[in-house]
Scaffold this motif. Sequence first.
Motif, PDB file in Angstrom:
ATOM      1  N   VAL A   1       0.849  -1.190   0.000  1.00  0.00           N
ATOM      2  CA  VAL A   1       0.000   0.000   0.000  1.00  0.00           C
ATOM      3  C   VAL A   1       0.885   1.240   0.000  1.00  0.00           C
ATOM      4  CG1 VAL A   1      -0.215   0.108   2.529  1.00  0.00           C
ATOM      5  CG2 VAL A   1      -2.004   1.107   1.092  1.00  0.00           C
ATOM      6  N   ASN A   2       0.452   2.256  -0.746  1.00  0.00           N
ATOM      7  CA  ASN A   2       1.185   3.520  -0.781  1.00  0.00           C
ATOM      8  C   ASN A   2       0.834   4.373   0.433  1.00  0.00           C
ATOM      9  OD1 ASN A   2       2.569   3.178  -3.234  1.00  0.00           O
ATOM     10  ND2 ASN A   2       0.790   3.821  -4.406  1.00  0.00           N
ATOM     11  N   LEU A   3       1.832   5.064   0.957  1.00  0.00           N
ATOM     12  CA  LEU A   3       1.630   6.081   1.986  1.00  0.00           C
ATOM     13  C   LEU A   3       1.443   7.399   1.248  1.00  0.00           C
ATOM     14  CD1 LEU A   3       4.555   5.115   4.375  1.00  0.00           C
ATOM     15  CD2 LEU A   3       2.150   4.480   4.585  1.00  0.00           C
ATOM     16  N   ARG A   4       0.388   8.126   1.589  1.00  0.00           N
ATOM     17  CA  ARG A   4       0.077   9.366   0.868  1.00  0.00           C
ATOM     18  C   ARG A   4       0.036  10.555   1.825  1.00  0.00           C
ATOM     19  NH1 ARG A   4      -0.912   8.658  -4.567  1.00  0.00           N
ATOM     20  NH2 ARG A   4      -1.405   6.515  -5.105  1.00  0.00           N
ATOM     21  N   GLN A   5       0.339  11.741   1.279  1.00  0.00           N
ATOM     22  CA  GLN A   5       0.346  12.969   2.069  1.00  0.00           C
ATOM     23  C   GLN A   5      -1.064  13.326   2.536  1.00  0.00           C
ATOM     24  OE1 GLN A   5       2.099  16.244  -0.040  1.00  0.00           O
ATOM     25  NE2 GLN A   5       2.197  17.532   1.789  1.00  0.00           N
ATOM     26  N   TYR A   6      -2.074  13.064   1.693  1.00  0.00           N
ATOM     27  CA  TYR A   6      -3.482  13.309   2.013  1.00  0.00           C
ATOM     28  C   TYR A   6      -4.288  12.084   1.590  1.00  0.00           C
ATOM     29  CZ  TYR A   6      -1.896  18.100   2.528  1.00  0.00           C
ATOM     30  OH  TYR A   6      -1.215  19.221   2.931  1.00  0.00           O
ATOM     31  N   PRO A   7      -5.510  11.924   2.089  1.00  0.00           N
ATOM     32  CA  PRO A   7      -6.304  10.726   1.790  1.00  0.00           C
ATOM     33  C   PRO A   7      -6.936  10.758   0.389  1.00  0.00           C
ATOM     34  CG  PRO A   7      -7.512  12.131   3.297  1.00  0.00           C
ATOM     35  CD  PRO A   7      -6.153  12.750   3.120  1.00  0.00           C
TER      36      PRO A   7
ATOM     37  N   LEU B   1      -5.081   7.506   9.153  1.00  0.00           N
ATOM     38  CA  LEU B   1      -3.908   8.310   9.468  1.00  0.00           C
ATOM     39  C   LEU B   1      -3.022   7.473  10.388  1.00  0.00           C
ATOM     40  CD1 LEU B   1      -2.405  11.069   9.477  1.00  0.00           C
ATOM     41  CD2 LEU B   1      -3.786  11.671  11.477  1.00  0.00           C
ATOM     42  N   LEU B   2      -1.752   7.331  10.038  1.00  0.00           N
ATOM     43  CA  LEU B   2      -0.856   6.530  10.868  1.00  0.00           C
ATOM     44  C   LEU B   2      -0.536   7.245  12.180  1.00  0.00           C
ATOM     45  CD1 LEU B   2       1.677   4.902   8.403  1.00  0.00           C
ATOM     46  CD2 LEU B   2      -0.713   4.360   8.858  1.00  0.00           C
ATOM     47  N   ARG B   3      -0.249   6.469  13.205  1.00  0.00           N
ATOM     48  CA  ARG B   3       0.024   7.012  14.526  1.00  0.00           C
ATOM     49  C   ARG B   3       1.408   7.643  14.614  1.00  0.00           C
ATOM     50  NH1 ARG B   3       0.013   2.482  18.158  1.00  0.00           N
ATOM     51  NH2 ARG B   3      -2.111   2.228  17.452  1.00  0.00           N
ATOM     52  N   ASP B   4       2.396   7.047  13.955  1.00  0.00           N
ATOM     53  CA  ASP B   4       3.782   7.479  14.118  1.00  0.00           C
ATOM     54  C   ASP B   4       4.278   8.432  13.034  1.00  0.00           C
ATOM     55  OD1 ASP B   4       3.913   5.861  16.359  1.00  0.00           O
ATOM     56  OD2 ASP B   4       4.581   4.134  15.206  1.00  0.00           O
ATOM     57  N   GLU B   5       3.438   8.662  12.016  1.00  0.00           N
ATOM     58  CA  GLU B   5       3.845   9.514  10.898  1.00  0.00           C
ATOM     59  C   GLU B   5       2.582  10.122  10.306  1.00  0.00           C
ATOM     60  OE1 GLU B   5       6.532   8.999   6.847  1.00  0.00           O
ATOM     61  OE2 GLU B   5       6.086   7.254   8.070  1.00  0.00           O
TER      62      GLU B   5
ATOM     63  N   VAL C   1       0.927  10.458   7.660  1.00  0.00           N
ATOM     64  CA  VAL C   1       0.643   9.978   6.314  1.00  0.00           C
ATOM     65  C   VAL C   1      -0.606   9.113   6.351  1.00  0.00           C
ATOM     66  CG1 VAL C   1       3.038  10.086   5.501  1.00  0.00           C
ATOM     67  CG2 VAL C   1       2.184   7.985   6.573  1.00  0.00           C
ATOM     68  N   TRP C   2      -1.200   8.913   5.179  1.00  0.00           N
ATOM     69  CA  TRP C   2      -2.484   8.219   5.052  1.00  0.00           C
ATOM     70  C   TRP C   2      -2.347   6.949   4.234  1.00  0.00           C
ATOM     71  CZ3 TRP C   2      -6.732  10.258   7.499  1.00  0.00           C
ATOM     72  CH2 TRP C   2      -6.597  11.574   7.966  1.00  0.00           C
ATOM     73  N   VAL C   3      -3.161   5.943   4.576  1.00  0.00           N
ATOM     74  CA  VAL C   3      -3.272   4.725   3.782  1.00  0.00           C
ATOM     75  C   VAL C   3      -4.749   4.438   3.544  1.00  0.00           C
ATOM     76  CG1 VAL C   3      -1.107   3.677   4.547  1.00  0.00           C
ATOM     77  CG2 VAL C   3      -3.198   3.198   5.806  1.00  0.00           C
ATOM     78  N   ALA C   4      -5.057   3.892   2.368  1.00  0.00           N
ATOM     79  CA  ALA C   4      -6.432   3.514   2.053  1.00  0.00           C
ATOM     80  C   ALA C   4      -6.804   2.266   2.844  1.00  0.00           C
ATOM     81  CB  ALA C   4      -6.569   3.254   0.556  1.00  0.00           C
TER      82      ALA C   4
ATOM     83  N   VAL D   1      -8.865  16.299   8.047  1.00  0.00           N
ATOM     84  CA  VAL D   1      -7.810  15.599   7.333  1.00  0.00           C
ATOM     85  C   VAL D   1      -6.432  15.947   7.912  1.00  0.00           C
ATOM     86  CG1 VAL D   1      -6.646  15.437   5.089  1.00  0.00           C
ATOM     87  CG2 VAL D   1      -9.126  15.339   5.224  1.00  0.00           C
ATOM     88  N   HIS D   2      -6.303  17.145   8.475  1.00  0.00           N
ATOM     89  CA  HIS D   2      -5.018  17.583   9.023  1.00  0.00           C
ATOM     90  C   HIS D   2      -4.911  17.192  10.485  1.00  0.00           C
ATOM     91  CE1 HIS D   2      -4.351  19.878   5.385  1.00  0.00           C
ATOM     92  NE2 HIS D   2      -5.589  20.280   5.488  1.00  0.00           N
TER      93      HIS D   2
END
Length: 90
Positions: free
Chosen positions: A17-23, A58-62, A64-67, A83-84
């Motif tokens: 899965v890609n990590l993305r800056q926004y969802p 939204l990941l806890r440690d970074e 970034v977003w994952v689907a 989202v922020h």
Amino acid sequence: MSRPSQPFGTVVSTAGVNLRQYPSTDSSVVGNLTHGTEIGLHSKVHAQTIDGNSIWYLLRDEAVWVAARHVDNTGEVPLSKDVHPASPQG
């Protein structure tokens, strides 16, 4: 590597899965995770629908977003309206 505390997710897509800056898939890819990777989840939002699933984590440690379509979650992931992520206090 120890399992993250709940809530956490496990990447179930064989392609990863890609990590993305926004969802959104229109957002920049900032990394990726391989199949079977376990990640801490901070919150979720309803955003772009991927294969019938509109949840993004939204990941806890970074920040970034994952689907969610590509991640199975364990534990209750709180729904966020924003989202922020909030800035850490301190």
